[in-house]
Scaffold this active site. Structure first.
Site, mmCIF file in Angstrom:
data_model
loop_
_atom_site.group_PDB
_atom_site.id
_atom_site.type_symbol
_atom_site.label_atom_id
_atom_site.label_comp_id
_atom_site.label_asym_id
_atom_site.label_seq_id
_atom_site.Cartn_x
_atom_site.Cartn_y
_atom_site.Cartn_z
ATOM 1 N N LYS A 1 0.969 14.390 1.009
ATOM 2 C CA LYS A 1 -0.377 14.680 0.503
ATOM 3 C C LYS A 1 -0.567 16.175 0.231
ATOM 4 O O LYS A 1 -1.562 16.582 -0.359
ATOM 5 C CB LYS A 1 -1.426 14.179 1.496
ATOM 6 C CG LYS A 1 -1.420 12.654 1.658
ATOM 7 C CD LYS A 1 -2.443 12.210 2.704
ATOM 8 C CE LYS A 1 -2.357 10.736 3.078
ATOM 9 N NZ LYS A 1 -3.036 9.852 2.113
ATOM 10 N N LYS B 1 -8.315 13.722 4.542
ATOM 11 C CA LYS B 1 -7.410 12.570 4.532
ATOM 12 C C LYS B 1 -6.424 12.781 5.668
ATOM 13 O O LYS B 1 -6.398 13.867 6.262
ATOM 14 C CB LYS B 1 -6.675 12.472 3.194
ATOM 15 C CG LYS B 1 -6.058 13.817 2.729
ATOM 16 C CD LYS B 1 -5.390 13.719 1.367
ATOM 17 C CE LYS B 1 -6.344 13.778 0.203
ATOM 18 N NZ LYS B 1 -6.350 12.590 -0.626
ATOM 19 N N ARG B 2 -5.613 11.772 5.984
ATOM 20 C CA ARG B 2 -4.576 11.972 6.998
ATOM 21 C C ARG B 2 -3.681 13.147 6.584
ATOM 22 O O ARG B 2 -3.492 13.407 5.391
ATOM 23 C CB ARG B 2 -3.734 10.698 7.150
ATOM 24 C CG ARG B 2 -4.462 9.599 7.897
ATOM 25 C CD ARG B 2 -4.849 10.023 9.282
ATOM 26 N NE ARG B 2 -3.686 10.053 10.159
ATOM 27 C CZ ARG B 2 -3.350 9.076 10.994
ATOM 28 N NH1 ARG B 2 -4.096 7.995 11.099
ATOM 29 N NH2 ARG B 2 -2.284 9.196 11.757
ATOM 30 N N LYS C 1 -14.617 8.182 -3.639
ATOM 31 C CA LYS C 1 -15.865 8.481 -2.922
ATOM 32 C C LYS C 1 -16.428 9.823 -3.361
ATOM 33 O O LYS C 1 -17.636 9.969 -3.578
ATOM 34 C CB LYS C 1 -15.612 8.486 -1.410
ATOM 35 C CG LYS C 1 -15.286 7.090 -0.866
ATOM 36 C CD LYS C 1 -14.648 7.123 0.517
ATOM 37 C CE LYS C 1 -13.958 5.789 0.789
ATOM 38 N NZ LYS C 1 -13.042 5.843 1.948
ATOM 39 N N THR D 1 -8.565 6.555 -1.967
ATOM 40 C CA THR D 1 -9.910 6.020 -2.117
ATOM 41 C C THR D 1 -10.936 7.124 -1.872
ATOM 42 O O THR D 1 -12.060 7.050 -2.368
ATOM 43 C CB THR D 1 -10.158 4.837 -1.154
ATOM 44 O OG1 THR D 1 -9.652 5.187 0.132
ATOM 45 C CG2 THR D 1 -9.470 3.581 -1.640
ATOM 46 N N HIS E 1 0.801 -1.233 0.000
ATOM 47 C CA HIS E 1 0.000 0.000 0.000
ATOM 48 C C HIS E 1 0.825 1.270 0.000
ATOM 49 O O HIS E 1 0.265 2.358 0.124
ATOM 50 C CB HIS E 1 -0.923 0.046 1.216
ATOM 51 C CG HIS E 1 -1.973 -1.009 1.221
ATOM 52 N ND1 HIS E 1 -3.227 -0.832 0.686
ATOM 53 C CD2 HIS E 1 -1.952 -2.266 1.701
ATOM 54 C CE1 HIS E 1 -3.932 -1.934 0.843
ATOM 55 N NE2 HIS E 1 -3.178 -2.835 1.452
HETATM 56 C C1 26W Z 1 3.923 0.528 9.867
HETATM 57 C C2 26W Z 1 2.836 1.469 10.054
HETATM 58 C C3 26W Z 1 2.036 1.660 8.836
HETATM 59 C C4 26W Z 1 0.675 1.745 8.967
HETATM 60 C C5 26W Z 1 -0.101 1.886 7.857
HETATM 61 C C6 26W Z 1 2.622 1.723 7.619
HETATM 62 C C7 26W Z 1 1.849 1.863 6.502
HETATM 63 C C8 26W Z 1 0.495 1.953 6.609
HETATM 64 C C9 26W Z 1 -0.371 2.055 5.381
HETATM 65 C C10 26W Z 1 0.332 1.444 4.208
HETATM 66 C C11 26W Z 1 -0.804 3.433 5.085
HETATM 67 C C12 26W Z 1 -2.033 3.444 4.216
HETATM 68 O O1 26W Z 1 -3.125 3.500 4.713
HETATM 69 N N1 26W Z 1 -1.854 3.429 2.901
HETATM 70 C C13 26W Z 1 -2.941 3.763 2.001
HETATM 71 O O2 26W Z 1 -3.597 2.591 1.554
HETATM 72 C C14 26W Z 1 -4.747 2.926 0.782
HETATM 73 C C15 26W Z 1 -5.461 1.647 0.429
HETATM 74 O O3 26W Z 1 -4.737 0.912 -0.505
HETATM 75 C C16 26W Z 1 -4.353 3.727 -0.456
HETATM 76 O O4 26W Z 1 -5.512 4.117 -1.124
HETATM 77 C C17 26W Z 1 -3.531 4.958 -0.063
HETATM 78 O O5 26W Z 1 -3.056 5.619 -1.213
HETATM 79 C C18 26W Z 1 -2.392 4.557 0.829
HETATM 80 O O6 26W Z 1 -1.717 5.703 1.325
#
Ligand code: 26W
Length: 803
Positions: free
Chosen positions: A545, A539-540, A651, A647, A348
């Site tokens: 971003k 978004k976060r 929406k 995503t 992701h």
């Molecule tokens: C290790 C901690 C951690 C926690 C969460 C590392 C990485 C993450 C995720 C990868 C962050 C995340 O939410 N990524 C998002 O995933 C979505 C679903 O696929 C995408 O639409 C977003 O672009 C992406 O930032």
């Protein structure tokens, strides 16, 4: 339904109608609905046993489910029934429903995707089971104090969770620490045992997941940590009751809290233990279920697909090997074929700081046997690579599961890639970049392993439930088939030229914006004009971003109005919402900046109705459900090549917003569907970004060359918006200049401003805008998570849906 609700009010909640609070009514209604869900849940699970179907296990540290009542009512077609029943009982449905606390067991995109995929699996007919952690505290609640983000823990289970079923009988031990012994058994076989480990128990809580139409109800199983009985007894027998209870508490901290940070959780031992905790429990559960009807381990990949939602559950690879080899004496080679056959991994993010690695030292201490297994897998893998590419020792270093350096670390992404039969990205451009950058060596070693599965969102929650006005309008014109076949929205295309339909569409958007404006007035005390353009970025908060780029546009707009008070300017309401990770200093500073700017802009009498800036506090699923239908303009402005998919972009477009965005993530595919003339794309491409980063570029020169940019940066840096502390934003602005501007805001600035001008001109042509908005809705069919699930099912999970 009335009787059912009254019965639950009395027998489950323990209240009478007289004296029941709105929350009591919520609980009673939720239980009445849950009964209906449960009735369909048992037959679904029975059917899976009877037909011995292949099961898909979606392992995720996060499930950002949101509220459940309205979604269940819609999926079971009970909405009107329950609303009327409550009405007859003298209760207002919306008021009652508002008492539900949302399940915020996730940070953002990754967790919300997991929830959308569960809905779509239940709807399309996949025997899909979610596995995750039942955090006592999910995502924190964000408060704004003096413009700053303040976090407070969200005790979401305080009043009980009516949607879950505790399963005290489904409980598995999970071990940590200890040491490994190797010996030869009586038959002369080499054996390995993991001994002297500490034990924690994982207890299951089940949440039913109804698909649309209510025929099929799948299961989400979340694990909660409980101390072991032995633990208590050890101390108890020594007469140390207090010690026993203290230790009990400690072992239960494992499922206490969600780490509220996407991207980086560096060196947090508890996080590492959480990952193993839910992996070990899930694997035991999965294998126990398999063993009920099978004895031949080779059949495991025919009956079990395990999807790893990012690398957080990547320990599955080592754990499955350990259980097969150490506990069931399956020969290593055979166990490896089985493991690879079951596992698949979704990536992701490409951001290097987000790629998980854990110190070898930590592994050795917490999971000594897993470390041995990882070394063994790595050894065999590297041997194969060496055989095919003799003499290329740099390649070995790059693909190894262990990164050498001052501190040796295990690369979880490499473990996941090597242990899986398929690896996927979440949008076409993201998958392309996976192949050409972070996983390019693996792409050469195993061509075809890396594939794309573009994300989607569930149209049930994000259109049908969130936007009842628009969905009613759509259904009135093209029927209700779109709810499960979103491509049918295409039938709206001709209506974009039908004045009567356009008028209705405009009225829907206006009503949604009015509701949103009322909410902002009520909760934030900010008056906004529902006829202004609602420009939304939710978004976060992250540097990549580029919420800061959005703010630069707001500042320039404000400065133009001040410089020319008679300037005609398309009225705008810029809405920004999102949480910052508690330790992410710059992200928190950006939130403060939004609030500082909005304080000045919104109170400047010169501005009038032309500009508003609103920070929307505590952005979560419930807030999103209100915002998405009210957006005119969707801000998707990440540096090209950084946002894996996004995503929220889907929406908003689905609800008739036009996108202003970069050539990044799913924006690219949204453009392919809706047409570039119906969006506002701008900025560098991912290739250009890569070239800039290699060649290096002079951000300061960029600033000098653009008057608007120089002025906006100067206003912020010199304290125009922070007179109480003029240097507050010095460090933030420095990242864009002397700091080198890693996310290339200065490079994209001019192009972004030009795109915003195009937006203003387009919005001034009300009919033209409406047409574009309708075409956006009509052409978003691809972005249903049903399509996403069907694509996963076909050749990642090997599940035949008969389509
Ligand atoms: C290790 C901690 C951690 C926690 C969460 C590392 C990485 C993450 C995720 C990868 C962050 C995340 O939410 N990524 C998002 O995933 C979505 C679903 O696929 C995408 O639409 C977003 O672009 C992406 O930032």
């Amino acid at each position: 339904m009335k009787t059912a609700i009254l019965n639950h009010l009395l027998y489950t909640v323990g209240k009478q109608a007289l004296g029941a609070t709105a929350r009591d009514w919520f609980l009673a209604a939720a239980h009445a609905v849950r009964d209906r869900v449960t009735e369909r849940w048992m037959p679904t699970l029975d059917g899976y046993y009877r037909d011995d179907v292949k099961r898909v296990y979606y392992l995720s540290m996060e499930f950002l489910i949101g509220r459940t009542l309205v979604n269940s009512l819609i999926n079971l077609d009970l909405y009107d029934t329950v609303r009327d029943a409550l009405q007859a009982l003298g209760q207002d449905f919306e008021e009652v429903a508002a008492w539900e606390v949302e399940a915020a067991l996730g940070n953002g995109g990754l967790g919300r995707l997991a929830a959308c995929l569960l809905d779509s699996m239940a709807t399309t007919g996949v025997a899909g089971f979610g596995y995750g952690i039942r955090y006592d505290y999910g995502m924190f609640t964000q408060h704004i104090e003096h413009g700053w983000q303040v976090e407070s823990p969200e005790n979401w289970l305080r009043y009980g969770n009516p949607w879950e079923f505790p399963r005290p009988g489904v409980i598995f031990p999970v071990r940590f620490g200890g040491r490994v012994i190797h010996f030869r058994d009586s038959r002369g076989h080499d054996c390995t045992q993991w001994v002297d480990a500490e034990e924690v128990m994982a207890m299951a809580y089940d949440i039913p997941v109804p698909g649309f139409g209510g025929e099929r109800v799948n299961n989400l199983r979340l694990w909660s940590a409980k101390s072991t009985r032995e633990f208590d007894l050890k101390y108890f027998n020594a007469g140390n009751y207090i010690e026993a209870v203290r230790d009990k508490n400690e072992s239960e901290t494992l499922s206490k809290v969600l780490y509220p940070s996407d991207l980086t959780v560096r060196g947090k031992e508890l996080r590492f233990k959480q990952e193993y905790f839910f992996v070990a429990a899930s694997i035991q559960d999965i294998l126990a279920r398999f063993r009920k009807s099978h004895s031949n381990w080779d059949r495991l990949p025919d009956k079990v697909a395990i999807q790893l939602n990012d690398t957080h559950p990547a320990l599955v690879v080592a754990e499955l090997m350990r259980v097969l080899v150490d506990e069931h004496r399956v020969p290593w080679e055979q166990a490896w074929t089985i493991t690879q056959g079951c596992c698949a991994y979704t990536n992701h993010t490409l951001l290097p700081e987000a790629l998980e690695t854990w110190p070898v030292e930590l592994f050795a201490r917490v999971l000594p046997r897993h470390l041995e297994i990882i070394y063994q897998i790595n050894h065999e893998f590297l041997q194969g690579v060496r055989y095919r590419h003799p003499g290329d020792s740099e390649l070995l270093g790059r693909v190894s599961m262990i990164s050498e350096g001052a501190e040796k670390r295990v690369r979880m992404a490499h473990l996941a890639v090597i242990g899986s039969h398929k690896v996927n990205g979440v949008a076409a451009i993201h998958t392309g970049l996976m192949k050409s950058t972070i996983f390019s060596d693996f792409e050469h070693l195993s061509p075809g392993k890396i594939v794309n599965r573009t994300n989607g969102v569930t149209p049930r929650r994000w259109l049908l439930a969130a936007n009842p006005r628009l969905s009613a309008l759509i259904t009135r014109h093209i029927g209700a088939g779109w709810i499960t076949e979103l491509d049918q929205l295409r039938r709206l295309e001709p209506l974009a030229d039908d004045p009567a339909f356009c008028a209705e569409f405009v009225e829907v958007k206006r009503a949604n914006k009015r509701a949103m404006a009322e909410m902002m007035a009520q909760r934030l005390g900010i008056e906004t004009d529902p006829d202004s353009l609602f420009d939304v970025q939710v978004k976060r908060i992250h540097e990549y971003k580029r919420q800061l780029l959005n703010l630069l546009h707001v500042v320039v707009r404000y400065a133009r109005i001040r410089a020319n008070p008679l300037l005609e300017s398309q009225p705008r309401t810029v809405i920004i919402g999102g949480k910052a990770a508690p330790g992410y200093v710059l992200a928190k500073l950006i939130i403060k900046l939004v609030n500082d700017i909005s304080e000045v802009v919104n109170n400047d009498p010169l501005v009038g109705r032309r500009l508003r800036l609103v920070f929307l506090p505590n952005y979560n699923v419930s807030v999103a459900e209100m915002v998405m239908p009210a957006a005119d303009l969707s801000e998707q402005i990440s540096t090209a090549g950084t946002e894996a998919s996004g995503t929220g972009n889907m929406k908003m477009a689905m609800n008739g917003a036009l996108t202003i965005g970069t050539w990044d993530g799913a924006n690219v595919e949204i453009c392919e569907e809706v047409g570039e003339e119906n969006m506002f794309l701008f900025g560098l491409t991912a290739q250009e970004v890569a070239r800039y980063r290699v060649d290096g570029y002079d951000a300061c020169a960029r600033v000098r060359a653009n008057k608007d940019l120089a002025m906006a940066l100067d206003m912020i840096a010199s304290g125009f918006f922070s007179p109480d502390q003029p240097d507050r934003y010095r460090s933030l602005i420095d990242t864009l200049t002397v700091g080198g501007d890693h996310y290339l805001l200065t490079a994209d600035f001019a192009s972004y401003m030009a795109a915003q001008d195009r937006v203003d001109r387009a919005y001034a042509d009300a009919e033209g805008w409406t047409r574009k908005a309708i075409l956006n809705v009509a052409r978003m069919g691809k972005f249903s998570s049903d399509r996403t699930v069907i694509e996963y099912a076909r050749d990642i999970w090997g599940v035949d849906l008969g389509r």
